[in-house]
Every structure is written in C-alpha cells, then in structure tokens.
Write an enzyme that holds these catalytic residues in place. Structure first.
Site, short mmCIF file in Angstrom:
data_model
loop_
_atom_site.label_atom_id
_atom_site.label_comp_id
_atom_site.label_asym_id
_atom_site.label_seq_id
_atom_site.Cartn_x
_atom_site.Cartn_y
_atom_site.Cartn_z
N SER A 109 47.39 42.61 28.91
CA SER A 109 46.06 42.81 28.35
C SER A 109 45.78 44.26 27.95
O SER A 109 46.44 44.81 27.09
CB SER A 109 45.02 42.29 29.35
OG SER A 109 43.74 42.29 28.79
N ARG B 238 31.60 47.78 46.01
CA ARG B 238 32.50 46.64 46.28
C ARG B 238 33.94 47.14 46.33
O ARG B 238 34.31 48.06 45.60
CB ARG B 238 32.34 45.54 45.23
CG ARG B 238 32.50 45.98 43.80
CD ARG B 238 32.38 44.82 42.82
NE ARG B 238 33.54 43.97 42.86
CZ ARG B 238 34.63 44.14 42.10
NH1 ARG B 238 34.70 45.16 41.26
NH2 ARG B 238 35.64 43.31 42.19
N GLY C 21 39.91 44.95 43.84
CA GLY C 21 40.77 43.81 44.16
C GLY C 21 42.23 44.20 44.24
O GLY C 21 43.07 43.45 44.74
N ASP D 206 41.33 39.06 24.23
CA ASP D 206 40.39 38.18 24.91
C ASP D 206 39.07 38.88 25.26
O ASP D 206 38.22 38.31 25.93
CB ASP D 206 41.01 37.49 26.14
CG ASP D 206 41.40 38.46 27.24
OD1 ASP D 206 41.24 39.67 27.07
OD2 ASP D 206 41.90 37.98 28.29
#
Length: 541
Positions: free
Chosen positions: A64, A497, A500, A280
């Site tokens: 990507s 947060r 990931g 995308d």
C-alpha cells in the site's frame, strides 16, 4: 497432502531464523527481502481457506502506502471482505512455524477449521507495481500448487480490483463480471448514467488532476480512460515512469504533511486528488487564491456522500436506516456537522477498516470513511432490492428518478472495500449533480485544528482503552490526567491508543486553535511518558 512436495518447496522458500511477524489489518508487511517464505505460506493458507469455505479466495501482494522497498501480502475472503479474524491467527501461526513444523501446523489448522483437503480450491492473485511484487507472487503460486489449488493470476491490479474480482466470482456474476473490462464497464456505465441526470451542467468539462503515487493507480486509470465520457478530463501525475512509489507523493504523504505532493503543479482553485500506492485511499485538495493549501480528507468525503444520499433517501420515502461510522480520529467538527446539521446518526468504532465495515453492515445505508481517505458505502440486501424494484415499478416521477440515482450509486460504489477510483467517480458525480465547486464542498464545515503525536514506550500493552479507544482504562491515573488537561481548552478533546505494530503510543488532540491543539497534545504526551513508561528523553514541545 503430499509431504514430500511440501518439504521440497518449503526448502526453496526458507524462513529466516528468529523472524516473527503478525498478521494485522493490513496483512503482513515488512522489507520485501524478508517476505518470500511468508507469501509462499500464504499461498498454502489461501488454499486451506478456499477448501474450508468452498469459495474462491483472493491474495494480494502489496504494501500500500509503505516505501517501495517494503512489500506485503493479504488475503481476501469470498465476498471481497477482509480475512476472517479467526483465520488471522492461523496466518500468524503458519507464517512463524519452523520449517520442520510446517506440516504439523497445517494439519492442526485443518482440524480446528474443519478443512476437507479433498475439496477443490480456487485462488485469485493480484499484485502492485513494486519491483519485488512479481517474484513474490510467483512464490504465492508455488504455495497454491503444493496443496493442489487452482489459481488465476490477474497480474498488475489495484487492491480494490482484486476484492471486486473475488466478489464477482463468488456471487456467480451477480456483483459484476470478474474481469478488468467488467470492472471498467460497470463503473463507467453507472457514472455516465448518473451525470446524465445532472440538470445544472455548471462547467461543461470537468478537469481533475490526479496524483497516482507513482503506483498501480496510474496504470489502471490509463486503461480506464477510454471508458470515460468526453466531459471528464483526468490528468494523471506521478505515473511511476520517473520517480519511486509513494516518495513525496500519494494520499498518505498529503494527509500527514498537509501539503501538495511533488510532481503536480497546482493552480489556484483547481480540483486535485491523490491515491495511495495500491489505490484504496483517496484525499482531495486545492490551493486558494492566496496560495493556502486546503485538504479535504475522508471525513469531508463521508459528509459529501451523506448529504447526497440523505436527500435521495428522503425522496424515495422508504424507512431506510442510514448512519455514518467513524473512528476517534474523525475531526470533531465533522461529527458535529453530521449529527447536528444533517441529523444523521454517527457511530464511533475502534481504529481499523474491519471495525468500520462491520458496524456499517448494521444499517440499510452505512457510510464509513477513515480520516486518511479509506472508505466506502454499504447497502443492505433489503435496501438494494427495494431500490431496484422502485426503479422498475414506481409511477411517481420524482421518486423513480431518485431511486434511479440510488441504483447508479449502488453500482458505482465498490462495496467490498475502499476504492480510490470508485470513490473518485462518486465524488465527481455528486459535485456535478449538485453543481458544487471544491471550495463550496470544503466550506461545509471548518476542521478543528488538531495534532497527532507519538511517544515511545517500553511496552505499548500497558495502555488499555475502552469506548472505541476514546478513553484509557490503564495505566491508573492517565485518563483522569487527560480529562483535567482537556478542561483547560475550548472545543477540545484528546485520546491515546497503543500502536498496533510498534512500541509507541499514539496521541490525538484537537482544540479551538492550532496553538491550543499543539499545547494539549504536548501535555498529554508528557502524561503518557510519565505514567506509561516512556523511553528516552521526555517529549519536547
């Protein structure tokens, strides 16, 4: 399972010692030279998944918006959606198994997921334009063949095109024809039908400058050009002939740096957009007459689409439930505008496309976009059937006309996944139909100034969040500290947060002025550093 063939081929794609990778939202991503064993094994996994669900599975070789030297691989489930979470675990197990354990792990997956190895398997393969992609997709084929799967190699395609092909194949052509021509024809036909319904032609020719991130988007847009009507003039920049993929260009670069890409000259008030490396994601932007750069991100794209759909839904007078799904990163003013001005319900979910997609499926019409420009619209089966029925049977002209527009929107939108080409055509059609300029679109609401920061920590797992990642549960005292800091500023909010993928904590803050947003973000980053085990020197303002 032919153990001898598995052993022989596995030895041709050896796993580097000590390398462990995790299958995440984006599949596997790392430096291209570390991926050969991974893509071979994902070829194996795609065959197992195909046998388990008795359907065609997709496998896309891409990284990507990452730099050109990286690569990655991800699987596509039968209806063009992302791989089922339970299989993400199998992907991680298979990728990290030592060579001598490979057969054992495959057998375990077959037992756990009730895979019948005697069934047929079919896999569709696609790849982006990275120098490493062709060789890696060859390794995928090795994996598919070892377990006796059939495959179709589509070669160079955008990620959303592969998702589309898989969905077409598994719906026996109901979603469309599983070829590139089928994709181009379906989208261009719906687009032409839509702009045919535009009464206020405004500008007769619609110019759009597109930065294709030196990636696959340029190739596919060039192929699609003959399908476009004369009124649409697209000008392709960063087409991959001169520069490196994603280098100083593409949607991610424009969004993060809040400035135009290299390789594209912008004149005042010209409409421009950027795709990312695998097409995308999309963001729009323009420069005003004073030379100021204006970014129109995923939040504003979702807002434009919502305005348009809400008007049409009101005209067809069905009780369709519509909602917008966002993450905590959505700008506070976009949420306010949607809820208070448009009166559209907004739901907030955890970061990651799969969470947005899943929530959007709960509504008749679910619009979801991440601020980074990845998003789409989902229509429930019931809503789609009813809309197509109204087009055929409705006697009232206004209702039928609105239903026809909705039907064309359904066909123009790639409902499997965010798709820059499809989203671009949706936006261009709406701007034409509503006679809006890019400036008028931008002026719907003003984004609150915001700041993104990250703090390195010893262990990102010390931070646990709740309420769609908007509040921190641990470490103790952190949320209370954030609440106290937020109280100091107007129109402000902040959340933290864990990343990931790496040991960093991401911080987002917004407030009434840029100065206040920056100050709040900095104060929150200090709180994270002190309470969550920051590494190195404390953050500097």
């Amino acid at each position: 399972m032919d153990s001898e063939a598995l052993r022989k081929y596995s030895a041709l794609h050896p796993k580097p010692a000590g390398l462990t990778l995790q299958y995440g939202t984006a599949g596997f991503r790392t430096k291209a030279e570390q991926l050969d064993h991974i893509v071979f094994r994902m070829g194996l996994l795609a065959v197992l998944r195909s046998k388990a669900v008795t359907a065609t599975i997709g496998i896309m070789v891409t990284a990507s918006h990452n730099p050109e030297e990286d690569n990655g691989v991800k699987l596509v489930d039968p209806l063009g959606e992302m791989l089922h979470p339970s299989w993400e675990e199998y992907a991680t197990q298979l990728a990290n198994a030592e060579e001598q354990e490979l057969q054992k792990v495959i057998t375990e997956i077959c037992q756990k997921a009730a895979v019948n190895l005697h069934k047929d398997a079919s896999v569709f393969i696609g790849r982006d334009t990275r120098p490493s992609s062709e060789k890696l997709s060859q390794s995928v084929i090795d994996g598919i063949q070892v377990l006796g799967g059939q495959y179709r190699d589509y070669g160079l395609v955008t990620t959303p095109q592969l998702h589309y092909m898989v969905c077409c194949q598994n719906t026996q052509g109901q979603y469309g024809k599983a070829t590139l021509e089928g994709y181009y024809e379906k989208l261009s036909k719906a687009f032409m039908e839509l702009i045919k319904q535009s009464h206020c032609s405004g500008e007769s020719q619609r110019h759009l400058k597109i930065d294709c991130a030196n990636g696959i988007g340029a190739l596919k847009l060039s192929e699609m050009k003959p399908y476009f009507p004369q009124e649409v003039l697209i000008h392709i920049y960063n087409d991959g002939t001169k520069e490196k993929l994603n280098h100083l260009c593409g949607a991610d670069f424009v969004k993060v740096h809040q400035k135009p890409p290299g390789g594209l000259d912008m004149k005042p008030n010209e409409r421009c957009c950027s795709f990312d490396g695998d097409a995308d994601r999309i963001v729009y932007y323009y420069k005003d007459t004073a030379g100021h750069f204006h970014l129109i991100d995923g939040d504003k794209i979702a807002t434009l689409i919502s305005i348009f759909l809400k008007e049409l839904l009101a005209k067809v007078k069905q009780n369709f439930k519509m909602a917008v799904v966002q993450t905590a990163y959505a700008n506070g003013n976009s949420t306010r505008y949607l809820q208070e001005t448009l009166k559209v319900p907004v739901h907030c979910v955890k970061t990651g496309v799969k969470h947005l997609h899943h929530k959007a499926q709960e509504f008749d019409v679910g619009v979801y976009f991440e601020a980074n420009g990845h998003g789409t619209v989902l229509f429930s089966k019931a809503a789609e059937t009813k809309i197509r029925q109204l087009v055929k049977e409705e006697k009232d002209d206004e209702k039928r006309e609105a239903a026809k527009m909705l039907e064309n929107m359904i066909d123009l939108i790639n409902q499997t996944v965010g798709d820059a080409v499809s989203d671009m055509l949706v936006i261009e059609a709406i701007l034409a139909l509503k006679g809006l300029t890019v400036q008028q679109w931008d002026a719907l609401y003003t984004d609150l100034p915001n700041r993104l920061l990250k703090v390195q920590v010893a262990d990102r797992h010390v931070i646990d969040t709740t309420d769609a990642e908007r509040r921190a549960l641990t470490p103790p005292g952190l949320q209370e500290k954030i609440d106290a800091l937020v109280k100091k500023y107007n129109l402000s909010r902040a959340f933290v947060r864990p990343s990931g993928t790496e040991d960093v904590v991401r911080i987002y803050a917004e407030a009434d002025t840029q100065e206040n947003a920056d100050a709040l973000a900095h104060e929150v980053s200090l709180a994270v550093f002190h309470l969550a085990g920051g590494k190195g020197a404390p953050p500097q303002p």
